[in-house]
Write a protein that holds these residues in place. Structure first.
Motif, PDB file in Angstrom:
ATOM      1  N   SER A 239       0.820  -1.201   0.000  1.00 28.03           N
ATOM      2  CA  SER A 239       0.000   0.000   0.000  1.00 28.03           C
ATOM      3  C   SER A 239       0.860   1.260   0.000  1.00 28.03           C
ATOM      4  N   ALA A 280      -2.345   5.976  -8.754  1.00 30.24           N
ATOM      5  CA  ALA A 280      -2.369   4.605  -8.236  1.00 30.24           C
ATOM      6  C   ALA A 280      -2.058   4.590  -6.740  1.00 30.24           C
ATOM      7  N   VAL A 282      -2.950   3.632  -2.913  1.00 31.83           N
ATOM      8  CA  VAL A 282      -3.693   2.593  -2.196  1.00 31.83           C
ATOM      9  C   VAL A 282      -3.573   2.848  -0.699  1.00 31.83           C
ATOM     10  N   ARG A 294      -8.684  -2.291   1.563  1.00 31.46           N
ATOM     11  CA  ARG A 294      -7.823  -1.634   0.577  1.00 31.46           C
ATOM     12  C   ARG A 294      -8.668  -0.654  -0.231  1.00 31.46           C
ATOM     13  N   HIS A 296      -8.522   2.209  -3.129  1.00 28.92           N
ATOM     14  CA  HIS A 296      -7.724   2.708  -4.235  1.00 28.92           C
ATOM     15  C   HIS A 296      -8.191   4.123  -4.595  1.00 28.92           C
TER      16      HIS A 296
END
Length: 325
Positions: A239, A280, A282, A294, A296
């Motif tokens: 992450s 991108a 996370v 999680r 995004h």
């Protein structure tokens, strides 16, 4: 979220009973003297692809006839912070009217509608009519199964900052050196106060002192709002950031999609990740709560301006049933 956005946890309506799908009551509408009706729901875990993780959600897929008070009571009965109720569209350009606005109920509702076949396999985009207006969702499929949903949030509004890291650290129950930089309020549809900490250890150690944080907000001329903390310290997972939504007690929220967008915007604006990685991001949330999630986030930027914010995740159907009322 019915209890934190559009409705209140405090309202109580009539008695309700949850029925498993295989029970006689769940197989059809009961036309007994009490004239009970059956309302189907789908139970999902959101921002995860594993059952018993992520954030819990019930989605009522055909709630016609339910009034606001009964929706409030059903949410309270479920003992989840989140229930959604899917209705026919009310506004041109939308596909469904969904009573609620927040990150994980919106994404989970799309998975519930795909599960029931209401959203047809391969559909690339739907638009939910939410309290904040039309909200587009981009859908990703694999072998006819919905695997991922991206929710477009509002472009951010950056509000006031608090640069007194010593006061912030005291209010969050950590040391002044644990606060990486000034915290700031950011709004992508909901207001949150975003605070970067230096380590994952500090994230886990944080305990909110309500009196002290109220004093911090008062000194900055800010109203009380949700506090989302994160650290970009790398860990065993992949992450970008390790995060929590701080509260004053009770069950900790394991995934907060409505806060992940603002936090992602903060990261992008402050340059806390390389420019080629802002699309991108996370967040790993819910670890301390025992329900890892999680979240995004995709941020699009032109120059130094944020031009698009999307929050995405997977969901898994845990089960389904019906309520008779």
């Amino acid at each position: 979220m019915i209890t934190r956005r559009e409705f209140s946890f405090g309202a109580i309506a009539g008695m309700v009973r949850l029925q498993p799908v295989g029970s006689p009551e769940a197989r059809g509408v009961r036309l007994q003297p009490d004239r009970e009706r059956r309302y189907r729901y789908i139970h999902l875990d959101v921002f995860t692809d594993k059952k018993m993780a992520g954030n819990q959600l019930l989605v009522y897929v055909d709630p016609a006839g339910l009034d606001t008070q009964t929706m409030q009571a059903l949410t309270k009965e479920s003992n989840y912070s989140e229930n959604t109720f899917v209705l026919p569209p009310e506004q041109s350009g939308t596909d469904y009217r969904v009573r609620i606005f927040a990150g994980h109920p919106t994404i989970g509702t799309a998975f519930a509608l795909a599960h029931t076949g209401t959203i047809k396999s391969g559909t690339m985009r739907v638009v939910f009519g939410l309290g904040v207006g039309p909200t587009p969702l981009d859908l990703e499929w694999s072998n006819g199964k919905l695997t991922f949903v991206w929710m477009t949030q509002l472009n951010p509004t950056f509000g006031k900052s608090v640069s007194d890291t010593a006061a912030l650290g005291a209010a969050l129950g950590v040391g002044p050196t644990d606060v990486a930089r000034a915290g700031q309020e950011v709004n992508c549809g909901s207001n949150f106060f975003i605070v970067p900490l230096t380590s994952r250890k500090a994230i886990d150690a944080a305990v909110l002192d309500r009196a002290k944080i109220d004093a911090v907000f008062a000194a900055a001329g800010m109203q009380r709002r949700g506090i989302y903390i994160f650290s970009t310290e790398r860990g065993a997972d992949d992450s970008t950031a390790y995060s929590r939504l701080l509260g004053t007690g009770g069950i900790e929220d394991p995934a907060t999609g409505s806060a992940a967008g603002p936090a992602g915007c903060f990261i992008a604006k402050q340059g806390l990740v390389p420019a080629d990685r802002v699309g991108a991001i996370v967040f790993q949330q819910g670890v301390l709560a025992g329900r890892p999630s999680r979240l995004h986030v995709k941020i699009a930027m032109t120059g130094g301006d944020i031009t698009k914010v999307q929050v995405g995740g997977a969901s898994v159907v845990v089960g389904e049933g019906a309520v008779s009322i």
